[in-house]
Design a protein around this motif. Structure first.
Motif, PDB file in Angstrom:
ATOM      1  N   LEU A   1       0.835  -1.194   0.000  1.00 20.81           N
ATOM      2  CA  LEU A   1       0.000   0.000   0.000  1.00 20.81           C
ATOM      3  C   LEU A   1       0.877   1.254   0.000  1.00 20.81           C
ATOM      4  O   LEU A   1       1.771   1.406   0.842  1.00 20.81           O
ATOM      5  CB  LEU A   1      -0.917  -0.005   1.215  1.00 20.81           C
ATOM      6  CG  LEU A   1      -1.930   1.131   1.311  1.00 20.81           C
ATOM      7  CD1 LEU A   1      -2.916   1.074   0.155  1.00 20.81           C
ATOM      8  CD2 LEU A   1      -2.670   1.072   2.640  1.00 20.81           C
ATOM      9  N   ILE A   2       0.602   2.152  -0.941  1.00 15.56           N
ATOM     10  CA  ILE A   2       1.378   3.377  -1.095  1.00 15.56           C
ATOM     11  C   ILE A   2       0.587   4.560  -0.546  1.00 15.56           C
ATOM     12  O   ILE A   2      -0.551   4.799  -0.975  1.00 15.56           O
ATOM     13  CB  ILE A   2       1.692   3.639  -2.588  1.00 15.56           C
ATOM     14  CG1 ILE A   2       2.467   2.461  -3.198  1.00 15.56           C
ATOM     15  CG2 ILE A   2       2.448   4.951  -2.761  1.00 15.56           C
ATOM     16  CD1 ILE A   2       3.812   2.202  -2.578  1.00 15.56           C
ATOM     17  N   PRO A   3       1.153   5.332   0.393  1.00 14.70           N
ATOM     18  CA  PRO A   3       0.506   6.573   0.807  1.00 14.70           C
ATOM     19  C   PRO A   3       0.694   7.619  -0.292  1.00 14.70           C
ATOM     20  O   PRO A   3       1.784   8.183  -0.456  1.00 14.70           O
ATOM     21  CB  PRO A   3       1.244   6.959   2.093  1.00 14.70           C
ATOM     22  CG  PRO A   3       2.593   6.347   1.954  1.00 14.70           C
ATOM     23  CD  PRO A   3       2.414   5.099   1.123  1.00 14.70           C
ATOM     24  N   ALA A   4      -0.341   7.849  -1.080  1.00 13.23           N
ATOM     25  CA  ALA A   4      -0.213   8.693  -2.273  1.00 13.23           C
ATOM     26  C   ALA A   4      -0.225  10.167  -1.880  1.00 13.23           C
ATOM     27  O   ALA A   4      -1.233  10.870  -2.011  1.00 13.23           O
ATOM     28  CB  ALA A   4      -1.338   8.376  -3.254  1.00 13.23           C
TER      29      ALA A   4
ATOM     30  N   PRO B   1       2.817  13.474  -1.801  1.00 12.43           N
ATOM     31  CA  PRO B   1       4.220  13.856  -2.031  1.00 12.43           C
ATOM     32  C   PRO B   1       4.964  14.254  -0.768  1.00 12.43           C
ATOM     33  O   PRO B   1       6.189  14.403  -0.811  1.00 12.43           O
ATOM     34  CB  PRO B   1       4.098  15.028  -3.013  1.00 12.43           C
ATOM     35  CG  PRO B   1       2.718  15.561  -2.827  1.00 12.43           C
ATOM     36  CD  PRO B   1       1.861  14.369  -2.463  1.00 12.43           C
ATOM     37  N   ARG B   2       4.269  14.397   0.356  1.00 10.33           N
ATOM     38  CA  ARG B   2       4.975  14.633   1.621  1.00 10.33           C
ATOM     39  C   ARG B   2       5.739  13.402   2.069  1.00 10.33           C
ATOM     40  O   ARG B   2       6.701  13.509   2.846  1.00 10.33           O
ATOM     41  CB  ARG B   2       3.993  15.038   2.716  1.00 10.33           C
ATOM     42  CG  ARG B   2       3.292  16.369   2.515  1.00 10.33           C
ATOM     43  CD  ARG B   2       2.317  16.629   3.648  1.00 10.33           C
ATOM     44  NE  ARG B   2       1.259  15.631   3.696  1.00 10.33           N
ATOM     45  CZ  ARG B   2       0.446  15.458   4.739  1.00 10.33           C
ATOM     46  NH1 ARG B   2       0.600  16.202   5.828  1.00 10.33           N
ATOM     47  NH2 ARG B   2      -0.502  14.544   4.702  1.00 10.33           N
ATOM     48  N   PHE B   3       5.305  12.231   1.598  1.00 10.21           N
ATOM     49  CA  PHE B   3       5.862  10.984   2.111  1.00 10.21           C
ATOM     50  C   PHE B   3       6.614  10.165   1.062  1.00 10.21           C
ATOM     51  O   PHE B   3       7.514   9.406   1.423  1.00 10.21           O
ATOM     52  CB  PHE B   3       4.731  10.119   2.687  1.00 10.21           C
ATOM     53  CG  PHE B   3       3.835  10.853   3.634  1.00 10.21           C
ATOM     54  CD1 PHE B   3       4.354  11.526   4.731  1.00 10.21           C
ATOM     55  CD2 PHE B   3       2.470  10.897   3.427  1.00 10.21           C
ATOM     56  CE1 PHE B   3       3.527  12.211   5.605  1.00 10.21           C
ATOM     57  CE2 PHE B   3       1.635  11.582   4.298  1.00 10.21           C
ATOM     58  CZ  PHE B   3       2.164  12.242   5.395  1.00 10.21           C
ATOM     59  N   VAL B   4       6.225  10.285  -0.187  1.00  5.68           N
ATOM     60  CA  VAL B   4       6.854   9.495  -1.247  1.00  5.68           C
ATOM     61  C   VAL B   4       7.071  10.375  -2.473  1.00  5.68           C
ATOM     62  O   VAL B   4       6.427  11.417  -2.624  1.00  5.68           O
ATOM     63  CB  VAL B   4       5.993   8.275  -1.645  1.00  5.68           C
ATOM     64  CG1 VAL B   4       5.806   7.328  -0.476  1.00  5.68           C
ATOM     65  CG2 VAL B   4       4.649   8.710  -2.216  1.00  5.68           C
ATOM     66  N   SER B   5       7.975   9.945  -3.315  1.00  6.99           N
ATOM     67  CA  SER B   5       8.200  10.639  -4.586  1.00  6.99           C
ATOM     68  C   SER B   5       8.055   9.646  -5.726  1.00  6.99           C
ATOM     69  O   SER B   5       8.222   8.432  -5.536  1.00  6.99           O
ATOM     70  CB  SER B   5       9.587  11.280  -4.627  1.00  6.99           C
ATOM     71  OG  SER B   5      10.593  10.282  -4.718  1.00  6.99           O
ATOM     72  N   VAL B   6       7.763  10.156  -6.911  1.00  9.56           N
ATOM     73  CA  VAL B   6       7.623   9.277  -8.070  1.00  9.56           C
ATOM     74  C   VAL B   6       8.912   8.524  -8.368  1.00  9.56           C
ATOM     75  O   VAL B   6       8.870   7.304  -8.592  1.00  9.56           O
ATOM     76  CB  VAL B   6       7.130  10.082  -9.294  1.00  9.56           C
ATOM     77  CG1 VAL B   6       7.214   9.241 -10.570  1.00  9.56           C
ATOM     78  CG2 VAL B   6       5.696  10.551  -9.068  1.00  9.56           C
ATOM     79  N   PRO B   7      10.093   9.165  -8.369  1.00  8.42           N
ATOM     80  CA  PRO B   7      11.318   8.389  -8.616  1.00  8.42           C
ATOM     81  C   PRO B   7      11.535   7.262  -7.610  1.00  8.42           C
ATOM     82  O   PRO B   7      11.970   6.171  -7.986  1.00  8.42           O
ATOM     83  CB  PRO B   7      12.427   9.450  -8.516  1.00  8.42           C
ATOM     84  CG  PRO B   7      11.760  10.728  -8.899  1.00  8.42           C
ATOM     85  CD  PRO B   7      10.374  10.618  -8.320  1.00  8.42           C
ATOM     86  N   GLU B   8      11.211   7.506  -6.345  1.00  5.11           N
ATOM     87  CA  GLU B   8      11.349   6.454  -5.338  1.00  5.11           C
ATOM     88  C   GLU B   8      10.409   5.291  -5.623  1.00  5.11           C
ATOM     89  O   GLU B   8      10.796   4.117  -5.526  1.00  5.11           O
ATOM     90  CB  GLU B   8      11.055   7.016  -3.946  1.00  5.11           C
ATOM     91  CG  GLU B   8      12.122   7.935  -3.396  1.00  5.11           C
ATOM     92  CD  GLU B   8      11.702   8.570  -2.086  1.00  5.11           C
ATOM     93  OE1 GLU B   8      12.553   8.654  -1.173  1.00  5.11           O
ATOM     94  OE2 GLU B   8      10.531   8.991  -1.957  1.00  5.11           O
TER      95      GLU B   8
END
Length: 258
Positions: A42-45, A47-54
């Motif tokens: 499950l991805i927390p969608a 940008p505070r927590f994840v980035s597209v490149p990651e």
């Protein structure tokens, strides 16, 4: 051996109208694990927590799930109206560039309902805010009452392009699907091929022309009863095969156009 990872795009919710959470339907994870044969994550969608490149490096493929909030009309150049409903700008900020990056790289994704709409918007398309308000259209929304079985029951035919990718996958030019959405494609984005329609003309199945990877997306919810449904099972099986190829370092050829 470790299973390939499918990033399941989550949605933001309030538990008991107070506690903020990222959530994903259990049936999405079941379809990914039991039918696609991959590990759901499950991805927390946001940008505070994840980035597209990651995400592109962490995951082998992506499931763009359904969700109550809609893509914000700013993303396709239209003003907000009451019909547009609720929004999740954080999810927009992740999924739209993620779709474009996956198309470019050939990294597989499967779009479902809101995810189907995200794919169209990411490629420059637009959405109708409320399908049932259009002349000649049926009500595609989820029934407000009843059991889950009744809400996800098969409700209409989807007619597929003969010899198109979906017809070849399903071995049929007509399939029965559920329907639980309010919005839908108005103008298809660049390279978005509409490969299936509901009886009222609503687009129901799309792929990206000349994309090097798996880009199939559907307006219905194939995660429901995915292991047993004759339409859902081949869709998730094909998606899982593409994810496994990506994880193994294999890069697919362009998807054949209809």
């Amino acid at each position: 051996m470790a299973r390939p990872i499918v990033g399941i795009i989550g949605n933001s919710y309030l538990i008991n109208d107070q506690y903020p959470a990222h959530a994903g339907g259990t049936m999405n994870s079941e379809a990914v694990a039991d039918v696609a044969g991959c590990m759901p994550m499950l991805i927390p969608a946001d940008p505070r927590f994840v980035s597209v490149p990651e995400l592109l490096e962490l995951c082998d493929g992506f499931l763009l799930t359904g969700g109550r909030p809609n893509v914000h009309p700013d993303e396709y150049g239209e003003a907000v109206t009451e019909a547009h409903g609720e929004f999740d700008r954080a999810r927009d900020a992740i999924t739209l560039p993620l779709v474009r990056a996956c198309v470019e790289r050939g990294q597989p994704f499967l779009g479902i309902c809101r995810g189907f709409q995200e794919v169209n918007v990411a490629m420059g398309g637009t959405l109708h805010p409320e399908i049932r308000d259009l002349p000649g259209r049926m009500n595609h929304r989820m029934p407000p009452d009843g059991t889950l079985e009744e809400k996800f029951e098969l409700r209409h035919i989807v007619s597929l392009t003969p010899d198109g990718p979906f017809a070849r996958l399903f071995g049929a030019t007509e399939v029965m699907t559920n329907t639980l959405h309010g919005q839908g494609i108005a103008r298809p984005g660049a390279r978005v091929v509409i490969d299936g329609h509901a009886p009222d003309g609503t687009p129901e199945a799309i792929y990206i022309k000349d994309a090097p990877g798996f880009t199939m997306s559907v307006q219905w919810h194939p995660e429901w009863n995915a292991a047993m449904d004759p339409v859902s099972r081949p869709l998730f099986t094909a998606f899982g095969a593409a994810v496994k190829d990506w994880a193994a370092g294999l890069r697919p050829k362009a998807l054949k156009s209809a």
